[in-house]
Design an enzyme around this catalytic site. Structure first.
Site, PDB file in Angstrom:
ATOM      1  N   TYR A  25       0.802  -1.233   0.000  1.00 59.19           N
ATOM      2  CA  TYR A  25       0.000   0.000   0.000  1.00 59.19           C
ATOM      3  C   TYR A  25       0.831   1.278   0.000  1.00 59.19           C
ATOM      4  O   TYR A  25       0.270   2.373  -0.041  1.00 59.19           O
ATOM      5  CB  TYR A  25      -0.949  -0.001   1.209  1.00 59.19           C
ATOM      6  N   GLU A 100     -14.385   4.260  -8.340  1.00 58.84           N
ATOM      7  CA  GLU A 100     -13.826   3.331  -7.341  1.00 58.84           C
ATOM      8  C   GLU A 100     -12.311   3.284  -7.521  1.00 58.84           C
ATOM      9  O   GLU A 100     -11.830   3.156  -8.655  1.00 58.84           O
ATOM     10  CB  GLU A 100     -14.432   1.944  -7.596  1.00 58.84           C
ATOM     11  N   HIS A 102      -8.427   1.718  -5.905  1.00 61.54           N
ATOM     12  CA  HIS A 102      -7.667   0.845  -5.010  1.00 61.54           C
ATOM     13  C   HIS A 102      -6.189   1.150  -5.175  1.00 61.54           C
ATOM     14  O   HIS A 102      -5.713   1.351  -6.303  1.00 61.54           O
ATOM     15  CB  HIS A 102      -7.918  -0.633  -5.331  1.00 61.54           C
TER      16      HIS A 102
HETATM   17  C1  DQA Z   1      -7.705  -2.009  -1.116  1.00 62.77           C
HETATM   18  C2  DQA Z   1      -7.785  -3.455  -1.606  1.00 62.77           C
HETATM   19  C3  DQA Z   1      -8.717  -4.267  -0.733  1.00 62.77           C
HETATM   20  O1  DQA Z   1      -8.765  -5.618  -1.185  1.00 62.77           O
HETATM   21  C4  DQA Z   1      -8.218  -4.267   0.700  1.00 62.77           C
HETATM   22  O2  DQA Z   1      -9.122  -4.960   1.527  1.00 62.77           O
HETATM   23  C5  DQA Z   1      -7.978  -2.888   1.216  1.00 62.77           C
HETATM   24  C6  DQA Z   1      -7.307  -1.935   0.338  1.00 62.77           C
HETATM   25  C7  DQA Z   1      -6.662  -1.191  -1.901  1.00 62.77           C
HETATM   26  O3  DQA Z   1      -6.734   0.038  -1.833  1.00 62.77           O
HETATM   27  O4  DQA Z   1      -5.808  -1.769  -2.560  1.00 62.77           O
HETATM   28  O5  DQA Z   1      -8.248  -2.586   2.366  1.00 62.77           O
HETATM   29  O6  DQA Z   1      -8.966  -1.399  -1.300  1.00 62.77           O
END
Ligand code: DQA
Length: 150
Positions: A25, A100, A102
């Site tokens: 992350y 959305e 990630h």
């Molecule tokens: C996330 C990906 C999700 O699978 C995970 O549970 C997260 C972070 C990401 O930003 O990569 O908490 O949303």
């Protein structure tokens, strides 16, 4: 011109960014990501509200509260992405254009992360660019909201 209002929602465990699995992350904290987004929002004449919650119902309430107040939602729902019909229904209920995002590429990870309940009700999804996913998501949402006035 009046700024466009956008709500940024961060879901569970994202308050731990900076020390949570940095290999996946990154090392930026949530505050640092929010500051970066706020800078970009200024350049885009966007008024940005950010919030994080570890609680599904609080996120549902925030989506309901966005109705009539925000023109777009940028959301990283964390693990609720893969589990929450309630968040999906809330987004469908308010019909606010949503992007959305990630940090990680959810399709390169465990198979339980490959499905998103939000993806098919969002305008689009950005996944895998670390904190830059949020920046790209904000730019994409801004573009979507302003494209007809160009
Ligand atoms: C996330 C990906 C999700 O699978 C995970 O549970 C997260 C972070 C990401 O930003 O990569 O908490 O949303």
């Amino acid at each position: 011109m009046k700024p466009l209002s956008i709500l940024v929602l961060h879901g569970p465990n994202l308050n731990l960014l900076g020390r949570r699995e940095p290999g996946l992350y990154g090392s930026l904290t949530l505050d640092e990501i929010n500051s970066r987004l706020t800078e970009i929002a200024k350049e885009l004449n966007v008024s940005l509200t950010t919030m994080q919650s570890n609680h599904e119902g609080v996120l549902v309430d925030a989506i309901h509260g966005a109705w009539g107040k925000h023109l777009g939602i940028l959301i990283n729902a964390g693990a609720y992405t893969h589990t929450s019909i309630a968040l999906r229904d809330a987004l469908l209920g308010v019909k606010i254009p949503t992007v959305e995002v990630h940090l990680s590429n959810i399709y390169q990870r465990e198979s339980f992360r490959h499905h998103s309940y939000l993806a098919s009700v969002a305008i689009g999804q950005i996944s895998g660019f670390g904190p830059q996913s949020y920046v790209l998501g904000l730019q994409a949402l801004h573009h979507h909201l302003t494209k007809d006035s160009e």
